[in-house]
Design a protein around this motif. Structure first.
Motif, PDB file in Angstrom:
ATOM      1  N   GLY A 133       0.818  -1.207   0.000  1.00  0.00           N
ATOM      2  CA  GLY A 133       0.000   0.000   0.000  1.00  0.00           C
ATOM      3  C   GLY A 133       0.852   1.258   0.000  1.00  0.00           C
ATOM      4  N   MET A 134       0.314   2.343   0.582  1.00  0.00           N
ATOM      5  CA  MET A 134       1.095   3.559   0.725  1.00  0.00           C
ATOM      6  C   MET A 134       2.242   3.307   1.701  1.00  0.00           C
TER       7      MET A 134
ATOM      8  N   SER B  53      -2.419  13.597  -3.436  1.00  0.00           N
ATOM      9  CA  SER B  53      -3.773  13.084  -3.199  1.00  0.00           C
ATOM     10  C   SER B  53      -4.368  12.420  -4.437  1.00  0.00           C
TER      11      SER B  53
ATOM     12  N   ARG C 163      -2.250   4.845  -4.159  1.00  0.00           N
ATOM     13  CA  ARG C 163      -1.573   4.597  -2.887  1.00  0.00           C
ATOM     14  C   ARG C 163      -0.292   3.773  -3.060  1.00  0.00           C
ATOM     15  N   GLU C 164      -0.381   2.754  -3.904  1.00  0.00           N
ATOM     16  CA  GLU C 164       0.765   1.858  -4.072  1.00  0.00           C
ATOM     17  C   GLU C 164       1.925   2.525  -4.808  1.00  0.00           C
TER      18      GLU C 164
ATOM     19  N   MET D  86      -4.277  13.555   3.576  1.00  0.00           N
ATOM     20  CA  MET D  86      -3.780  12.181   3.513  1.00  0.00           C
ATOM     21  C   MET D  86      -4.375  11.346   4.647  1.00  0.00           C
TER      22      MET D  86
ATOM     23  N   ASP E 106      -1.273  -0.274   4.522  1.00  0.00           N
ATOM     24  CA  ASP E 106      -0.181   0.687   4.378  1.00  0.00           C
ATOM     25  C   ASP E 106       0.947   0.320   5.349  1.00  0.00           C
TER      26      ASP E 106
END
Length: 555
Positions: free
Chosen positions: A227-228, A288, A292-293, A321, A327
């Motif tokens: 994820g992030m 934004s 995310r990845e 965010m 994440d």
């Protein structure tokens, strides 16, 4: 025998980690010309200093001698070394000398406090020196966790002092100058009276690691994350920020910096030329819109600071965010003792969100301070007559003295307020100076012993009761006392409202009180306070802080 003496006096940073402020002086006793090395801050905690914004060293002794203060020298731009320069410039008035990057940070602070930036002078590196009264001071490049860190060579008629500043022996620090063994060895050639030396990691017996060793492990971690990816480190650790950003780029992610301190440090590093080839970043607004990845955030708040980006993200949202399950959040930092509670709170908040937190893993962080083998090497390079440990708690200083003595060097343990006479062949305590702390509380400075924070703590622990009483023209109560409470339970053992119980007991006291009490505000206040505290103790097991307001009507 010379009538002049060479003195060393720590006002902060000796017996603690942080709030560094070290005075050197040369001249006749009591009439020495002085310089100050570093003027930093430390940070409050909710247990001991609730509501306080910053903690500064008490400079009363130095302020009383400001006409003899020739200059202030700042070794590097960490807050515990430069953070108080603007707070105290109006009280000291001496010129401030620092190398370009540190001077840039100091000027920003001066501007924020309405002082002239011209008070900050940019110094060149050794062998160039700055003349300050009887002292000649040179900035010697040394590796640490922030660009352009310097030790100082302080020459005077009383001999040469080498002040290490914060340092480690790192020959590949990524950003900033590598440690130069030959340069530091050359400082010993004229003979060194004293080495005043960083003690932070004296208990770490393993060899220190280079900043260059963390890049690949961080890259591997970012690439393995789905994820992030969010990471935090000290904003001032520009080399680590660059390492993190490059790891994100190698993993194919867009990099976004979040937090004012982070952006300010990177801007200063770029402006002064110490940081080159920093990867391109995206703004929070651009971030934004990135999947995310494909996104990596580098954020402030590695020590759990409540207002920093990490804490804000843990509380839900920051600059648009939001972290989600899957994440990853990396602490590329070491938690400073005393900050554990704030960091653990953030970790648990992220855990509740389903975020994977990586913290306390040495693969992703190296210290900026010298471990014991580095300290041992520094002793042998400088070959001083005396080692004076600084930048450490009492246990660190004491252990560092033992290390010096194991190297057949005289060591002296000097904590804040202990003036050491370095003249002659053996150091000795010249006198003791009262030191302490000054609190930045909102927009003003208050003394640690003023009682303000003490009262705040007592109210937090015990709650507060306000009693209002009106006396008529005949010095008789006009009605019964009324009470307001804060921070106390509504009911106690009797199951009746606490306010009602207090008001009843206070009314009975007023009914029994004689004229000597009713006509004397001090006696009446004392009696009401005593009754309220005892009544609260009986009801709820607490003796609250009490404020009594007595209003008297006049004919």
């Amino acid at each position: 025998m010379s009538s002049e003496r060479l003195i060393y006096l720590p006002l902060g940073g000796a017996g603690e980690v942080g709030m560094n402020a070290y005075v050197y002086g040369y001249g006749k006793p009591g009439k020495e010309k002085l310089i100050l090395v570093d003027l930093g801050v430390t940070f409050p905690d909710m247990d001991g200093t609730p509501g306080v914004d910053l903690i500064l060293p008490d400079i009363s002794w130095l302020e009383a001698r400001k006409d003899d203060l020739e200059a202030v020298f700042i070794t590097h731009a960490h807050e515990d070394h430069v953070g108080a320069v603007a707070h105290y410039y109006d009280r000291l008035g001496a010129p401030i000398h620092a190398r370009a990057f540190t001077a840039n940070i100091a000027r920003r602070k001066m501007e924020e406090h309405g002082h002239s930036e011209k008070a900050v002078k940019t110094a060149s590196a050794w062998p160039e020196t700055v003349k300050a009264g009887p002292f000649s001071v040179g900035f010697v490049p040394i590796s640490h966790s922030i660009p352009e860190s310097s030790g100082l060579v302080i020459d005077s008629p009383g001999g040469r002092i080498v002040h290490s500043g914060d340092f480690k022996i790192d020959e590949n620090p990524i950003v900033g100058e590598p440690f130069d063994h030959d340069l530091w060895a050359s400082l010993a050639e004229p003979g060194v009276k004293a080495l005043v030396c960083d003690s932070t990691n004296v208990f770490s017996h393993h060899d220190g690691r280079s900043e260059s060793t963390v890049g690949q492990p961080i890259t591997d971690l970012v690439q393995a994350s789905k994820g992030m990816f969010v990471c935090t480190t000290f904003a001032s650790n520009v080399a680590r920020v660059k390492t993190l950003a490059e790891a994100g780029k190698r993993a194919g992610r867009s990099v976004c910096l979040l937090g004012r301190a982070m952006r300010r440090m990177i801007e200063a590093a770029v402006e002064t030329g110490v940081l080159k080839d920093f990867p391109a970043t995206v703004s929070p607004e651009e971030a934004s819109n990135i999947p995310r990845e494909n996104l990596m955030l580098i954020v402030t708040g590695s020590q759990g600071e409540r207002r920093a980006a990490s804490a804000q993200l843990a509380n839900g949202k920051y600059n648009g965010m939001v972290l989600k399950e899957g994440d990853t959040f990396l602490f590329s930092s070491k938690t400073i003792p005393g900050n554990e509670r704030g960091v653990i709170h953030i970790i648990n908040k992220f855990s509740e969100m389903g975020v994977d937190v990586v913290e306390g893993d040495d693969r992703y962080h190296v210290s900026g301070h010298a471990n014991r083998p580095d300290l041992d090497a520094m002793h042998k390079l400088i070959k001083p007559q005396i080692v004076v440990p600084m930048h450490g708690e009492h246990r660190h200083l004491r252990e560092h003295v033992k290390l010096a003595e194991a190297n057949r060097i005289s060591g002296v343990l000097a904590v804040n307020g202990m003036m050491i006479d370095l003249s002659g062949n053996a150091p000795k305590v010249a006198e003791y100076v009262e030191t302490g702390r000054t609190y930045v509380d909102g927009s003003i400075k208050i003394g640690a012993m003023d009682g303000i924070v003490r009262d705040r703590i007592r109210m937090a622990l015990n709650g507060h009761v306000m009693i209002n009483v009106i006396m008529d023209e005949e010095d008789e109560p006009l009605g019964e006392p009324w009470v307001e409470v804060m921070g106390l339970a509504e009911t106690g053992r009797s199951r009746a409202p606490l306010v009602d119980v207090l008001e009843e007991d206070l009314a009975q006291f007023m009914g029994r009180a004689g004229a000597k009490t009713l006509t004397n505000d001090d006696k009446l206040e004392e009696g009401l306070r005593r009754v309220a505290r005892q009544s609260a103790q009986n009801e709820i097991g607490k003796r609250p802080e009490v404020t009594v307001v007595i209003s008297r009507l006049t004919a």
